[in-house]
Write an enzyme that holds these catalytic residues in place. Structure first.
Site, short mmCIF file in Angstrom:
data_model
loop_
_atom_site.label_atom_id
_atom_site.label_comp_id
_atom_site.label_asym_id
_atom_site.label_seq_id
_atom_site.Cartn_x
_atom_site.Cartn_y
_atom_site.Cartn_z
N LYS A 84 0.85 -1.21 0.00
CA LYS A 84 0.00 0.00 0.00
C LYS A 84 0.88 1.25 0.00
O LYS A 84 1.95 1.25 0.63
CB LYS A 84 -0.91 -0.03 1.24
CG LYS A 84 -1.99 1.04 1.26
CD LYS A 84 -2.89 0.89 2.50
CE LYS A 84 -3.98 1.95 2.55
NZ LYS A 84 -4.88 1.80 3.73
N SER A 159 -9.91 1.97 2.82
CA SER A 159 -8.98 2.72 2.01
C SER A 159 -7.96 1.85 1.27
O SER A 159 -7.35 2.31 0.31
CB SER A 159 -8.23 3.70 2.89
OG SER A 159 -7.40 3.04 3.81
N SER A 183 -10.25 -0.47 6.99
CA SER A 183 -9.61 -0.24 5.69
C SER A 183 -8.91 -1.44 5.07
O SER A 183 -8.49 -1.37 3.91
CB SER A 183 -8.62 0.92 5.79
OG SER A 183 -9.30 2.15 5.72
#
Lengths: 485, 98
Positions: A84, A159, A183
């Protein structure tokens, strides 16, 4: 019409490891096949912020050389893993999908990256996300809109949307995400993959760009529960660079999956399932999962989480308060984009105005307000007290059960632009958010598909440091799902 | 309406907002704070606040010099610098008449 670009077959990192160890495949071959998969459909999915094939293949080549010389760092040496865009890898961009960090290169490895590299994992690209991890759809990225590989008209969740979409599209066998209010679990659920949020303090946050420091945890997104356990074994540990990490942790999560275990005691908060906002298909799938587990000999007990209705209110006060403090460091002096001005204060305010997106500004404003003079007691202190009640709810519930079973989200993935009201978007985190407030571990596992063809997930929640039971239960459920097919 | 005033809070947040943003955020924040008011339903006067979910003690270490990142690597990320050694910023203290 949206496309479905989900591949027919997935390979787990456990399988890749076996083949690497047996000499049946090389890391270069593995990485090249994933790069080919990206080349085929990444234009539809847009999971990556950066994908440097040359660098990946160079790292893969180095891994193959180690293995050939008998110096493999672990059985997983050469397995690729996507990262990420808020986790630091030396020399790579770490932009948090924000304009304010354009051009920034991380000067050091996050502790999780140090651990992955020590085991020989190959870092495989930078994955798109909601800017600074603030959002539930990845629509808040300052760059591309990542799509859901099951239907490219729909959001991947957020997210960690890029992290979930990359696994679901077969771009890499596993990824790292971060989970502050759901997330990891919510996008895993939207994209039909496994997503694990470890207990707060299990995994070092050093090198993770901070959103809400008392809630953030890094965790894996994978195709199987076993892979999540394998990666948790690699990631955990006390770290002198993160004083909130828990000392003296024991691993062995992957090995524990094959242990003979007594039937599990599974708690179900019926109020979660009777919630009128819960989609009919998700409700039916959750009830079916309960029946499957009961039929397999596990005990289902009803539990109560009476303060769950207050979790979102408390969360958005605490998370934004911490975010407004953490994001004060972005002022254009030491890194990232700077707006030009001859006045220092104006340079700060313009840099932040130009560099932050709409949702980040909204949360900075909210967080600054709840911490401001005269309002602290009314908002921040009250939210911390509600946090105590939520934590106590879980402690009481876990006196009666090993793990708690709930839906992950009230509905399946939605179409781009369909949730416009920010408060409405916040409310979609209702089943995941209280877990972060209480610090528990939790996992999202695939639980079939809805009538609209989109994946449904099931959440198991474990007590503090309860990952062993959590992963065992999720593994049992995963097995029941396979049998049922 | 909440007691949130967008202009005051934007100044505290070091954000320079456009008039359109100010209007939109005032509306959004009024709605969000209205929802947050839900917490007032609870009787929590005697509840202890929780700052972190997992209880932990202070962590101490010896005060010894450790490794740090090389200056040239850090300066590579600076938007503006002086001789690759210092971060350059607009004038902080105006000595007047300059």
């Amino acid at each position: 019409m949206g496309k479905n670009v989900v591949p027919e077959k997935f390979v787990s990192i456990a399988e890749l490891s076996k083949k690497l160890v047996a000499g049946e495949i090389t890391s270069v071959e593995i990485c090249q096949s994933y790069i080919d998969a990206c080349n085929a459909t990444e234009a539809d999915v847009k999971a990556f912020r950066v994908l440097d094939a040359e660098k990946i293949l160079a790292d893969a080549k180095a891994s193959d050389a180690r293995r050939a010389a008998g110096n493999a760092l672990s059985a997983y040496d050469g397995v690729p893993i996507g990262i990420k865009d808020n986790i630091s890898v030396t020399g790579e961009a770490c932009g948090c999908a924000s304009k304010i960090l354009e051009g920034y290169e991380a000067p050091y490895d996050a502790t999780v990256i140090t651990k992955l590299k020590a085991a020989g994992f190959v870092c495989f690209g930078r994955l798109n996300m909601d800017e600074f991890a603030m959002g539930s759809s990845t629509e808040n990225s300052a760059y591309d809109k990542t799509t859901n590989p099951w239907n490219t008209d729909c959001v991947p969740g957020g997210s960690s949307g890029g992290s979930a979409a990359a696994v679901a599209a077969g771009f890499c066998p596993a990824t790292l995400g971060s989970d502050t209010g759901g997330s990891i679990r919510q996008p895993a659920n939207f994209c039909g993959v496994v997503g694990l949020k470890p207990t707060y303090g299990r995994v070092s946050r050093f090198g993770l760009v901070a959103f809400a420091s008392s809630l953030d945890q890094i965790g894996p997104l994978t195709v199987t529960v076993e892979d999540a356990a394998v990666l948790l074994d690699v990631l955990i540990g006390c770290d002198k660079m993160d004083s909130t990490t828990i000392p003296n942790q024991e691993g062995g999560f992957a090995a524990a999956l094959s242990e003979e275990t007594a039937p599990k005691k599974i708690g179900v908060p019926m109020s979660y399932i009777e919630n009128e906002g819960l989609d009919a298909d998700v409700k039916a799938a959750t009830l079916k999962a309960i029946e499957q587990l009961k039929a397999d000999g596990h005990e289902i007990v009803e539990v109560e989480l009476p303060h769950a209705d207050y979790a979102i209110a408390a969360y958005y006060v605490i998370a934004t308060a911490e975010a407004s403090t953490n994001l004060a460091r972005f002022e254009g002096v030491r890194y990232g984009n700077r707006a030009q001005s001859n006045d220092l204060l104006e340079m700060y305010t313009k840099t932040r105005e130009n560099g932050f997106g709409a949702e980040v500004k909204r949360r900075i404003l909210l967080g600054t307000f709840v911490l401001s003079s005269g309002y602290y007691d009314a908002y921040y202190l009250k939210a911390q007290k509600v946090r105590t009640l939520i934590k106590q709810d879980f402690e009481k519930a876990f006196e009666k059960c090993d793990v708690i079973l709930t839906p992950v989200t009230p509905s399946t993935s939605f179409e781009f632009g369909s949730v416009k009201d920010p408060l409405q978007m916040y409310l979609s985190d209702i089943y995941t958010i209280s877990v972060n407030l209480a610090g528990n571990c939790a996992i999202s596992v695939p639980n079939g598909e809805a009538s609209n063809g989109m994946p449904i997930g099931l959440q198991f929640i474990g007590p503090i440091l309860g990952e062993k039971e959590l992963l065992q239960t999720a593994h049992i459920f995963e097995g029941l799902q396979k049998e049922a097919k | 309406m909440s007691s949130f005033d967008v202009k005051t809070v934007a100044a505290l947040s070091r954000l320079e907002l456009t008039p359109e943003e100010e209007a939109a955020y005032q509306k959004d924040l009024d709605a969000i704070l209205g929802y947050v008011e839900k917490m007032a339903e609870l009787d929590i006067a005697d509840v202890e606040p929780t700052a972190r979910a997992v209880e932990m003690d202070n962590v101490f270490r010896e005060d010894v010099k450790g490794e740090s990142i090389d200056r040239d690597i850090v300066m590579k990320n600076a938007p503006a610098n002086v001789d690759d050694e210092l971060f350059r910023v607009p004038v902080v203290i105006d000595e007047g008449g300059a």
